[in-house]
Design an enzyme around this catalytic site. Structure first.
Site, PDB file in Angstrom:
ATOM      1  N   GLY A  38      34.576  26.586   0.638  1.00 26.42           N
ATOM      2  CA  GLY A  38      33.562  25.882  -0.149  1.00 26.42           C
ATOM      3  C   GLY A  38      33.605  26.187  -1.635  1.00 26.42           C
ATOM      4  O   GLY A  38      32.982  25.495  -2.437  1.00 26.42           O
ATOM      5  N   ARG A  94      11.550  17.460 -11.679  1.00 23.67           N
ATOM      6  CA  ARG A  94      10.221  17.185 -11.130  1.00 23.67           C
ATOM      7  C   ARG A  94       9.379  18.435 -10.922  1.00 23.67           C
ATOM      8  O   ARG A  94       8.167  18.390 -11.056  1.00 23.67           O
ATOM      9  CB  ARG A  94      10.352  16.400  -9.813  1.00 23.67           C
ATOM     10  CG  ARG A  94      10.588  14.918 -10.080  1.00 23.67           C
ATOM     11  CD  ARG A  94      10.813  14.129  -8.830  1.00 23.67           C
ATOM     12  NE  ARG A  94      12.192  14.211  -8.403  1.00 23.67           N
ATOM     13  CZ  ARG A  94      12.734  13.416  -7.479  1.00 23.67           C
ATOM     14  NH1 ARG A  94      12.004  12.514  -6.888  1.00 23.67           N
ATOM     15  NH2 ARG A  94      13.992  13.553  -7.148  1.00 23.67           N
ATOM     16  N   HIS A 129       6.950  14.930 -16.525  1.00 23.77           N
ATOM     17  CA  HIS A 129       5.576  14.589 -16.176  1.00 23.77           C
ATOM     18  C   HIS A 129       4.597  15.325 -17.079  1.00 23.77           C
ATOM     19  O   HIS A 129       3.878  14.730 -17.852  1.00 23.77           O
ATOM     20  CB  HIS A 129       5.342  14.917 -14.695  1.00 23.77           C
ATOM     21  CG  HIS A 129       4.034  14.439 -14.169  1.00 23.77           C
ATOM     22  ND1 HIS A 129       3.545  14.774 -12.937  1.00 23.77           N
ATOM     23  CD2 HIS A 129       3.092  13.659 -14.727  1.00 23.77           C
ATOM     24  CE1 HIS A 129       2.371  14.211 -12.760  1.00 23.77           C
ATOM     25  NE2 HIS A 129       2.078  13.536 -13.829  1.00 23.77           N
ATOM     26  N   ASP A 169       3.435   3.429  -9.380  1.00 21.72           N
ATOM     27  CA  ASP A 169       2.485   4.518  -9.633  1.00 21.72           C
ATOM     28  C   ASP A 169       2.169   4.555 -11.123  1.00 21.72           C
ATOM     29  O   ASP A 169       2.794   3.849 -11.923  1.00 21.72           O
ATOM     30  CB  ASP A 169       3.036   5.869  -9.146  1.00 21.72           C
ATOM     31  CG  ASP A 169       4.423   6.169  -9.672  1.00 21.72           C
ATOM     32  OD1 ASP A 169       4.759   5.681 -10.775  1.00 21.72           O
ATOM     33  OD2 ASP A 169       5.189   6.872  -8.985  1.00 21.72           O
ATOM     34  N   LYS A 192      -0.997   5.811  -6.722  1.00 23.19           N
ATOM     35  CA  LYS A 192      -0.226   6.465  -5.643  1.00 23.19           C
ATOM     36  C   LYS A 192      -0.726   7.886  -5.413  1.00 23.19           C
ATOM     37  O   LYS A 192      -1.049   8.594  -6.364  1.00 23.19           O
ATOM     38  CB  LYS A 192       1.257   6.511  -6.023  1.00 23.19           C
ATOM     39  CG  LYS A 192       2.138   7.256  -5.030  1.00 23.19           C
ATOM     40  CD  LYS A 192       3.604   7.063  -5.337  1.00 23.19           C
ATOM     41  CE  LYS A 192       4.199   8.231  -6.075  1.00 23.19           C
ATOM     42  NZ  LYS A 192       5.638   8.102  -6.305  1.00 23.19           N
TER      43      LYS A 192
HETATM   44  C1  R5P Z   1       7.664   9.676  -8.915  1.00 24.92           C
HETATM   45  O1  R5P Z   1       6.742   9.742  -9.684  1.00 24.92           O
HETATM   46  C2  R5P Z   1       8.845   8.818  -9.207  1.00 24.92           C
HETATM   47  O2  R5P Z   1       8.648   7.968 -10.279  1.00 24.92           O
HETATM   48  C3  R5P Z   1       9.226   8.021  -7.982  1.00 24.92           C
HETATM   49  O3  R5P Z   1       8.211   7.081  -7.697  1.00 24.92           O
HETATM   50  C4  R5P Z   1       9.454   8.910  -6.796  1.00 24.92           C
HETATM   51  O4  R5P Z   1      10.224  10.032  -7.138  1.00 24.92           O
HETATM   52  C5  R5P Z   1      10.134   8.134  -5.702  1.00 24.92           C
HETATM   53  O5  R5P Z   1      10.342   8.972  -4.618  1.00 24.92           O
HETATM   54  P1  R5P Z   1      10.555   8.366  -3.171  1.00 24.92           P
HETATM   55  O6  R5P Z   1      11.580   7.282  -3.294  1.00 24.92           O
HETATM   56  O7  R5P Z   1      11.028   9.521  -2.355  1.00 24.92           O
HETATM   57  O8  R5P Z   1       9.223   7.862  -2.706  1.00 24.92           O
END
Ligand code: R5P
Length: 294
Positions: A38, A94, A129, A169, A192
């Site tokens: 690996g 994230r 964020h 969202d 969301k």
């Molecule tokens: C989150 O705020 C992002 O903008 C996406 O909406 C999110 O990461 C999408 O994740 P998934 O496709 O797993 O729902």
């Protein structure tokens, strides 16, 4: 070597050659061997010029971060004085706080790791964020965040003129409103709540969708559940069509199939991550950013 060089890995040859041409860079592949256990061995062109660009998009990031460590340190020993990372998708952005005691704040750790290796980092729609500037997450001399939304908006305007543009969202408002301002789409965002990796609750915005073509626009589709849940609700509310446009086509596991089953028609993405849904190319935008670096 003759001019500024663009180093790339063979699995990104398509995007690399487009970028090399747009930015007038000499493309040079990094040879890679994976040992049976690996570990990897990399081989770079020797010697390298003073200015070197490395293209590596950071989906499936864990092995790639080791590649970056080996490649960047080796490039310095081969003559690179100024090293730019072009990572169209920047992973680990994230986790920007510890949500629970003891959790690693991956954004800060990975950001500092990259800043120690590179003089400049260019990326597209990084998932920031709670921080506003990329440089807070990646404390490098030059940190450049571009967006795929304008190209996607142009595509949507061509393919679905008059579409209702919906963000799944509140965070997607930035891309949706930008696209709407430019092309005059009617637009709104959903509310969301995430309950887990695969579970999200979505509330549609209060505006009529029956009989209308709708396009969902977001920065990233990972499991696809966010977009799939929004699409299901839109179809149930009578939307004529629901198509999807995202900057980053991560599409983990069966995400694309999950979107189809939710009633999504077309799926369009940028080539920040190579995927069959790629419909627009970022090369010119990335090349402009490279030309503007000090
Ligand atoms: C989150 O705020 C992002 O903008 C996406 O909406 C999110 O990461 C999408 O994740 P998934 O496709 O797993 O729902």
């Amino acid at each position: 070597m003759r001019s500024d060089v663009l180093l790339y890995f063979d699995d990104e040859a398509g995007a690399a050659l487009r970028l090399a041409q747009a930015a007038s860079l000499a493309p040079a592949p990094v040879a890679r061997h994976r040992f049976p256990d690996g570990e990897i061995r990399l081989q770079l062109p020797d010697p390298l010029p003073a200015r070197v660009v490395l293209l590596r998009t950071l989906d499936r990031p864990n092995d790639k971060l080791i590649e970056l460590l080996l490649a960047a340190r080796t490039a310095r020993t081969l003559g690179a004085r100024h090293l730019t990372l072009v990572a169209p998708y920047l992973a680990y952005m994230r986790q920007d706080i510890a949500f629970h005691p003891g959790e690693a704040v991956s954004q800060r750790i990975v950001g500092r790791f990259l800043a120690e290796l590179f003089d400049a980092v260019i990326t597209v729609d990084p998932h920031l964020h709670r921080v506003t500037a990329l440089q807070e997450a990646v404390p490098v001399a030059q940190a450049v965040a571009l967006s795929g939304a304008p190209l996607l908006a142009e595509l949507i305007a061509q393919r679905r003129p008059g579409a209702l543009l919906i963000g799944p969202d509140s965070e997607s408002a930035q891309w949706v409103s930008q696209a709407a301002a430019r092309h005059g789409f009617e637009h709104a965002v959903c509310a969301k709540q995430r309950r887990g990796d695969h579970e999200v609750d979505i509330q549609l915005p209060a505006l009529p969708v029956a009989g209308r073509p709708v396009v969902l626009l977001d920065d990233v589709a990972s499991t696809g559940n966010t977009l799939a849940q929004a699409a299901r609700l839109l179809r149930a509310a009578g939307a004529a069509t629901v198509d999807v446009a995202v900057t980053h086509a991560l599409f983990a596991g069966d995400a694309a199939q999950c979107l189809r089953e939710a009633g999504v028609g077309e799926i369009w993405s940028t080539d920040c991550i190579a995927h069959p849904s790629n419909a627009v190319f970022m090369a010119d935008i990335l090349a402009d950013a490279l030309k503007r670096l000090d």
